[in-house]
Design a protein around this motif. Structure first.
Motif, PDB file in Angstrom:
ATOM      1  N   PRO A  32       0.821  -1.207   0.000  1.00  0.00           N
ATOM      2  CA  PRO A  32       0.000   0.000   0.000  1.00  0.00           C
ATOM      3  C   PRO A  32       0.857   1.260   0.000  1.00  0.00           C
ATOM      4  N   GLU A  33       0.307   2.305  -0.568  1.00  0.00           N
ATOM      5  CA  GLU A  33       1.056   3.556  -0.666  1.00  0.00           C
ATOM      6  C   GLU A  33       1.308   4.151   0.717  1.00  0.00           C
ATOM      7  N   GLY A  34       2.516   4.687   0.890  1.00  0.00           N
ATOM      8  CA  GLY A  34       2.851   5.417   2.100  1.00  0.00           C
ATOM      9  C   GLY A  34       3.264   4.575   3.287  1.00  0.00           C
ATOM     10  N   ARG A  35       3.407   3.251   3.097  1.00  0.00           N
ATOM     11  CA  ARG A  35       3.757   2.386   4.197  1.00  0.00           C
ATOM     12  C   ARG A  35       5.213   1.953   4.114  1.00  0.00           C
ATOM     13  N   ALA A  36       5.766   1.547   5.237  1.00  0.00           N
ATOM     14  CA  ALA A  36       7.101   0.948   5.288  1.00  0.00           C
ATOM     15  C   ALA A  36       6.914  -0.541   5.538  1.00  0.00           C
ATOM     16  N   VAL A  37       7.406  -1.372   4.629  1.00  0.00           N
ATOM     17  CA  VAL A  37       7.171  -2.811   4.683  1.00  0.00           C
ATOM     18  C   VAL A  37       8.505  -3.535   4.834  1.00  0.00           C
ATOM     19  N   ALA A  38       8.619  -4.376   5.857  1.00  0.00           N
ATOM     20  CA  ALA A  38       9.817  -5.189   6.067  1.00  0.00           C
ATOM     21  C   ALA A  38       9.526  -6.620   5.644  1.00  0.00           C
ATOM     22  N   LEU A  39      10.393  -7.172   4.804  1.00  0.00           N
ATOM     23  CA  LEU A  39      10.291  -8.558   4.359  1.00  0.00           C
ATOM     24  C   LEU A  39      11.365  -9.367   5.084  1.00  0.00           C
ATOM     25  N   LEU A  40      10.951 -10.413   5.788  1.00  0.00           N
ATOM     26  CA  LEU A  40      11.875 -11.218   6.577  1.00  0.00           C
ATOM     27  C   LEU A  40      11.706 -12.693   6.250  1.00  0.00           C
ATOM     28  N   GLY A  41      12.744 -13.469   6.523  1.00  0.00           N
ATOM     29  CA  GLY A  41      12.700 -14.905   6.324  1.00  0.00           C
ATOM     30  C   GLY A  41      14.093 -15.489   6.410  1.00  0.00           C
ATOM     31  N   ARG A  42      14.165 -16.808   6.393  1.00  0.00           N
ATOM     32  CA  ARG A  42      15.447 -17.490   6.524  1.00  0.00           C
ATOM     33  C   ARG A  42      16.278 -17.341   5.249  1.00  0.00           C
ATOM     34  N   ASN A  43      17.576 -17.575   5.348  1.00  0.00           N
ATOM     35  CA  ASN A  43      18.437 -17.583   4.175  1.00  0.00           C
ATOM     36  C   ASN A  43      17.955 -18.627   3.182  1.00  0.00           C
ATOM     37  N   GLY A  44      17.924 -18.267   1.911  1.00  0.00           N
ATOM     38  CA  GLY A  44      17.472 -19.195   0.889  1.00  0.00           C
ATOM     39  C   GLY A  44      15.980 -19.382   0.842  1.00  0.00           C
ATOM     40  N   GLY A  45      15.241 -18.576   1.603  1.00  0.00           N
ATOM     41  CA  GLY A  45      13.791 -18.741   1.674  1.00  0.00           C
ATOM     42  C   GLY A  45      13.025 -18.070   0.559  1.00  0.00           C
ATOM     43  N   GLY A  46      13.707 -17.265  -0.265  1.00  0.00           N
ATOM     44  CA  GLY A  46      13.022 -16.660  -1.405  1.00  0.00           C
ATOM     45  C   GLY A  46      12.817 -15.164  -1.332  1.00  0.00           C
ATOM     46  N   LYS A  47      13.431 -14.489  -0.344  1.00  0.00           N
ATOM     47  CA  LYS A  47      13.212 -13.042  -0.205  1.00  0.00           C
ATOM     48  C   LYS A  47      13.683 -12.270  -1.444  1.00  0.00           C
ATOM     49  N   VAL A 215       6.493 -12.056   6.328  1.00  0.00           N
ATOM     50  CA  VAL A 215       7.412 -13.080   6.810  1.00  0.00           C
ATOM     51  C   VAL A 215       7.269 -14.331   5.955  1.00  0.00           C
ATOM     52  N   LEU A 216       8.379 -14.738   5.328  1.00  0.00           N
ATOM     53  CA  LEU A 216       8.416 -15.953   4.518  1.00  0.00           C
ATOM     54  C   LEU A 216       8.835 -17.129   5.389  1.00  0.00           C
ATOM     55  N   SER A 217       8.048 -18.186   5.344  1.00  0.00           N
ATOM     56  CA  SER A 217       8.398 -19.431   6.022  1.00  0.00           C
ATOM     57  C   SER A 217       8.061 -20.574   5.067  1.00  0.00           C
ATOM     58  N   ARG A 240      12.775 -19.283  11.115  1.00  0.00           N
ATOM     59  CA  ARG A 240      14.129 -19.280  11.668  1.00  0.00           C
ATOM     60  C   ARG A 240      14.599 -17.859  12.006  1.00  0.00           C
ATOM     61  N   LEU A 241      13.703 -17.129  12.613  1.00  0.00           N
ATOM     62  CA  LEU A 241      14.013 -15.775  13.070  1.00  0.00           C
ATOM     63  C   LEU A 241      13.938 -15.765  14.593  1.00  0.00           C
ATOM     64  N   ARG A 242      14.804 -14.974  15.206  1.00  0.00           N
ATOM     65  CA  ARG A 242      14.743 -14.876  16.660  1.00  0.00           C
ATOM     66  C   ARG A 242      13.686 -13.851  17.063  1.00  0.00           C
TER      67      ARG A 242
END
Length: 280
Positions: A32-47, A215-217, A240-242
């Motif tokens: 969405p417009e005007g938002r800050a989006v964080a994409l997280l996930g394990r290494n090799g997970g497709g980010k 969050v990618l899992s 696999r995130l703390r």
């Protein structure tokens, strides 16, 4: 009330590299417009793959990429339309910088749009100012420090005046001071109307900075408000995130009666000090 149309959106998107297994399956992500989006996930997970799909660098094997609700076409006209709205900054700035000087590198995108020379110069000036690297305009790119190269790469994307700026691990390799300077820059860009999507491994940064999290899992992609999603222990374990520091501190404060249930907890050490001063 009908929610606004996302600026850019992946709809039931799947992707596999040639002769390889599926990296992403039936993924949906709306920005969405005007938002800050964080994409997280394990290494090799497709980010990184997801970011490249979102910016048009890769094409969905199935599903679709939408810009303002209309499906993106991958011909010259469609990709030009996408890239004037959405820009990707890759993780390693050396994969993005190639011109002899910083100003030349930053000017490359606007020049490729066929803009008048005066407009190109204006965009370069604005981008260098936004990233606080005006003094580096004539510096050869190979003489820049790592942090300077990061900022120069971001400036090249900013010069395109995108509505959505997508960054892959932008704080990786930066010292704490460099990270803080970058976050200040991103806040200025957001204040000027740029939507920012950031892939990161840093759960504390994501909770502190982002409005929304994705969050990618192995079970797929979960999206929602960052504060709620990054407090979901089962989801964090699957990805696999703390657990973020701020979530642990907030739970401890509530267990001690120092923070009301439902009240947001401190996100930084400075905010914790201020809270303890008030209740102490």
């Amino acid at each position: 009330m009908t929610p606004p149309t996302p600026v850019v959106e992946l709809v039931r998107a799947s992707f596999a590299y040639e002769d390889g297994p599926a990296v992403l399956t039936d993924v949906g992500l709306a920005v969405p417009e005007g938002r800050a989006v964080a994409l997280l996930g394990r290494n090799g997970g497709g980010k990184t793959t997801l970011l490249r799909l979102l910016s048009g660098g890769l094409r969905c094997g199935s599903g679709a990429l939408l810009l303002d609700g209309a499906e993106v076409t991958y011909d010259r006209k469609g990709l030009t339309r996408l890239r004037t709205s959405v820009q990707l900054v890759v993780q390693d700035p050396d994969d993005q910088l190639f011109a002899a000087s910083v100003a030349q590198d930053v000017s490359f995108g606007p020049m490729n749009l066929g803009l008048p020379e005066d407009e190109v110069r204006l965009r370069v000036t604005e981008a260098l100012e936004a990233l606080d690297i005006t003094a580096l305009a004539d510096r050869p790119t190979h003489l820049l420090s790592y942090g300077q190269r990061k900022r120069a790469a971001i400036a090249g994307a900013v010069a395109m005046r995108p509505r959505v700026l997508i960054m892959d691990e932008p704080t990786a390799g930066l010292d704490p001071h460099g990270q803080e300077r970058l976050l200040e820059t991103l806040e200025r860009l957001r204040a000027a109307g740029t939507t920012v999507v950031m892939a990161t491994h840093d759960v504390d940064l994501a909770l502190r900075w982002a409005d929304e999290a994705a969050v990618l899992s192995p079970a797929g992609l979960r999206t929602g408000p960052a504060a709620g999603l990054l407090a979901d222990d089962a989801l964090l374990d699957a990805a696999r995130l703390r657990r973020p520091w701020a979530v642990s501190v907030g739970r401890l404060l509530r267990s001690r009666g120092l923070l009301p249930e439902g009240a947001p907890g401190p996100r930084t050490a400075e905010e914790l000090d201020a809270l303890l001063d008030r209740v102490g």
